[in-house]
Structures are given as structure tokens and as C-alpha cells.
Design an enzyme around this catalytic site. Sequence first.
Site, PDB file in Angstrom:
ATOM      1  N   CYS A 114     -16.281   2.656 -27.671  1.00 14.35           N
ATOM      2  CA  CYS A 114     -17.643   3.173 -27.831  1.00 14.35           C
ATOM      3  C   CYS A 114     -18.292   3.235 -26.452  1.00 14.35           C
ATOM      4  CB  CYS A 114     -18.429   2.265 -28.776  1.00 14.35           C
ATOM      5  SG  CYS A 114     -20.015   2.960 -29.282  1.00 14.35           S
ATOM      6  N   GLU A 115     -17.842   4.197 -25.660  1.00 13.83           N
ATOM      7  CA  GLU A 115     -18.235   4.301 -24.260  1.00 13.83           C
ATOM      8  C   GLU A 115     -17.927   5.715 -23.781  1.00 13.83           C
ATOM      9  OE1 GLU A 115     -19.970   2.626 -21.059  1.00 13.83           O
ATOM     10  OE2 GLU A 115     -19.252   1.285 -22.646  1.00 13.83           O
ATOM     11  N   GLU A 169       4.004  -6.497   1.215  1.00 13.70           N
ATOM     12  CA  GLU A 169       3.594  -6.900  -0.131  1.00 13.70           C
ATOM     13  C   GLU A 169       3.581  -5.717  -1.099  1.00 13.70           C
ATOM     14  OE1 GLU A 169      -0.232  -8.336   0.830  1.00 13.70           O
ATOM     15  OE2 GLU A 169       0.492 -10.186   1.727  1.00 13.70           O
ATOM     16  N   PRO A 170       4.738  -5.134  -1.398  1.00 16.16           N
ATOM     17  CA  PRO A 170       4.759  -4.038  -2.360  1.00 16.16           C
ATOM     18  C   PRO A 170       4.452  -4.536  -3.767  1.00 16.16           C
ATOM     19  CG  PRO A 170       6.992  -4.704  -1.821  1.00 16.16           C
ATOM     20  CD  PRO A 170       6.086  -5.465  -0.894  1.00 16.16           C
ATOM     21  N   GLY A 171       3.596  -3.834  -4.453  1.00 16.01           N
ATOM     22  CA  GLY A 171       3.303  -4.132  -5.858  1.00 16.01           C
ATOM     23  C   GLY A 171       3.393  -2.846  -6.649  1.00 16.01           C
ATOM     24  N   ARG A 172       2.406  -1.981  -6.436  1.00 14.24           N
ATOM     25  CA  ARG A 172       2.365  -0.694  -7.115  1.00 14.24           C
ATOM     26  C   ARG A 172       3.677   0.084  -6.936  1.00 14.24           C
ATOM     27  NH1 ARG A 172      -2.358   2.446  -7.694  1.00 14.24           N
ATOM     28  NH2 ARG A 172      -3.323   1.158  -6.083  1.00 14.24           N
ATOM     29  N   TYR A 209      -1.271  -2.033 -12.462  1.00 13.17           N
ATOM     30  CA  TYR A 209      -2.715  -2.104 -12.683  1.00 13.17           C
ATOM     31  C   TYR A 209      -3.140  -1.507 -14.019  1.00 13.17           C
ATOM     32  CZ  TYR A 209      -2.452  -3.202  -7.765  1.00 13.17           C
ATOM     33  OH  TYR A 209      -2.107  -3.787  -6.571  1.00 13.17           O
ATOM     34  N   ARG A 231      -8.283   2.569 -15.129  1.00 13.93           N
ATOM     35  CA  ARG A 231      -8.241   3.088 -13.762  1.00 13.93           C
ATOM     36  C   ARG A 231      -8.993   4.407 -13.579  1.00 13.93           C
ATOM     37  NH1 ARG A 231      -3.997   4.569 -11.547  1.00 13.93           N
ATOM     38  NH2 ARG A 231      -4.599   4.035  -9.414  1.00 13.93           N
ATOM     39  N   GLY A 278       0.760  -1.239   0.000  1.00 12.54           N
ATOM     40  CA  GLY A 278       0.000   0.000   0.000  1.00 12.54           C
ATOM     41  C   GLY A 278       0.788   1.285   0.000  1.00 12.54           C
TER      42      GLY A 278
END
Length: 432
Positions: free
Chosen positions: A362-363, A291-294, A391, A331, A249
Site C-alpha cells: 500500500c505505497e 571486497e567484492p559482494g555484488r 541487496y 532498490r 564496487g
Amino acid sequence: MQICNNIDINGKGHLTFAGRDTLELAKKYGTPLYLMDEGKIREKIRTYKSAMERYFGEESIPLFASKAASFKQIYRIAKEEDMSIDVVSAGEIYTALSVGYDISNAFFHGNNKTIDEISFAIENNIGYFVVDSVSELDMVDREAERQGKKQKILLRITPGIDTHTNKKIATGNVDSKFGMAIVTGQAVDFVKVAIGYKNLDLVGYHCHVGSQVFDASTFIDAVDIMMDFAYAVKNEIGYVPEYMNLGGGFGVRYVASQADIDIASTIREVGAALTQKCQELGMEKPKILMEPGRSIVADAGMTLYTVGTVKKITNFKNYVAIDGGMTDNPRFALYDAEYTVMNAVKADAPKLYRCTIVGKCCESGDIIQEDVHIAKPEEGDILAVLTTGAYNYSMASNYNRIPRPPVVMLAGDRDYVAVKRETLEDIVRNDI
């Protein structure tokens, strides 16, 4: 002010990333294009490993959070850097196994693991399960017995911390879908039940407070709460955890207004608080996991796009359409996520053109960023969205049957394809 030290502007006025001209990379590989700075990834891994060993203890280790970016080369890097991992699906486990990663160094998370996933993980000698519920205890115990193994587990405990971050990335609240809450008394009962299973070996606790946390205080709060919990359990039933997983986090700087967190000094603060807390309680310090990811891969990434339509809605706004969108970066649609956007062709020009960057889907919600200022774009210019290593690829989709971009790794003077660009044939490959 640059967002990250691997970004610069060369003599041609072009944006560079990891020392490479982004226009040359866009020309070589096409757009949309994910770029990943391999050197930055390795640097962050080493920072976490050395800081945790120094400030938490020699046997404390980081685990790369696979969900941030999962593809074969990430696990090769993790293997080469002697980095443990966490995984949340059979797909992530299979990807790691496919490059010879030893998943006895892996921790299997998830609030609703299926019996097939549990069986697959145990068959392949997963190191640890992070168990989320009593029903999962039953499933893992039965499958471990069937395979004649004793499975190491941690219990996911909800500390009841509000991180004041986006509610969609907060995980430590009492009413989170994850884990068992301390405040309700269910966490203590969870431990009492877990230690009774003959095929399970309870080795510790896990908690996670959420993402985009920019200071040590939230983690220090987690240490206080989790160690108080461990102390209470010890006094009641005698169980002492070997491991304490504080989750991930750490915040990442997406825009200039956000802080640039110093990973090592933040870990030092948390480590000092842990030491003091354990001394106060008279408890031995557990081995700490994070748990580092980002924070390992986010600023190691950049996405390049080609500008298509530039449209002015008189008295309203300007729209700049790119050749990617929510299929390669959902995101903003999910979280209103902030990003820094630059015109890579005119990186040194004044950023006076206010516009909304939109994708080709198309959104109406296909937006990359609203009301940003960039150097005035023209059709064919290359736009760069910074800090997209986490992500983005891992959450990409084939909405509107749009193929996903390639991932190109930059390693010094070398660039190479880690994930191929999808083709139209790939889109229909599983259709019958």
C-alpha cells in the site's frame, strides 16, 4: 542478448535459470521466490581469488562483502571456498559464527560500531577491525585491553574520488560519512594517533570508492592516491602498511545497455598500475585486499513473481501487479535501480507490451521497474526479475506485515531451501 550466461530459454519457450525451468521451480516452491545459482557464486569466488593472487601477489585476497547477501549458506560456501569475508554488524558476525566460520578471517566494517558490537567481535576473535574514526580507536583499544588482547586494525581513509555513480552508493568522496579524508589532513593525523595505542596493531589502510564501477580507471586512481598517501606517511613518521584494502564496487550488468565487466582483466590492469606505482615510489608492494559482494552474487540471483492484476490506464500506461514488491526488492524505490524483467512463461515471445511492474504494498512508490517491454502478461503468468542476488534478500523487510520469500539454491540438478519462507507466525514472533 542474454544478460548472463546462466539464463536461457528451453524448448517450451520457458525461461531457464542455471539450467532449470523457472516455471517448475515456481510451481514447486511458490512465489515470490528468490533463486540463487550456487555454481555461479563459486565460479566468481574462484575468479577473484586466482586473479588477485596472480596480479596482486600471492598473499592478496578477496573478502566477500556480507552486506550483499548474508545468510547461513553463503558463509558455508565461503568456508568451503576458503574465502575471507567482511562484516558490518553483530548480526552478520553471528550468522557466520553459527555455521562454524572462522572469523579470524573476517574484517569488521562500519562507521558507528556500538560498544556491544565491538565487545562481541573481540570476544569471538574477529580478525580485523576497519576503524572509521578516532572515537572508535578509543573504544576498540579500551575493549581490547579489558579482554587482554591486542587487536589488528586497518584505518578507513577517504581518497576523495568521485565515481560519477548514484550518490547513494558513492563512498569515496571527501564529504562521505565514511573514514577520514586525505585532502583535509585528517587522514595523516588518524595514522599518527592510531600507532600510539598499546592494545591496537595497525596493519594497513582501507578505502572504498563506491559501487557499479565498470572499468579499471577508478581503481587505478585509488591506487595512485592511496600509495601516495602511504609514501607521505612513511616519510613523515616511518609507518609502512602491510595491507592495502581497495574496497569493492565492480559493476554488474543489470540491463543489456550496461557493460559486462571482465573481472580478471580488470584486476590485471589495476595490478599492473600498482606494480608501476610502487616501483616509482620505491616502496614494497602491500598485500592487496578487495571486497567484492555484488559482483559475486548479483547475477547468481533471480526473483520470480506471479502476475495478479493487469491494468490499463487509458492514454497513460499499463500496470502489471505482482505478488511481491518493495518488501523483497526495495532498490528501485531507493535508487531507481534498473532491472531486466521477463515473462518466464513466454520467454521466446516478442517483448512488445510496455508496462510498469508494481508490487502489492500500500505505497505509490512500490515499483519494481518502470516502462519496460515484456511479452504481454496475463493473470497467473510468472515474471522473472533478473540479477537480484545482491541487496534484495539482504534489504528485504516486513513492511505491510508481508512475509519475506524463501531463498532456494540451485546446484546442478539439485535445488534446496537455504532460507525458509516466512510464515504469518514469524511476523508476530517477537511481538508481546
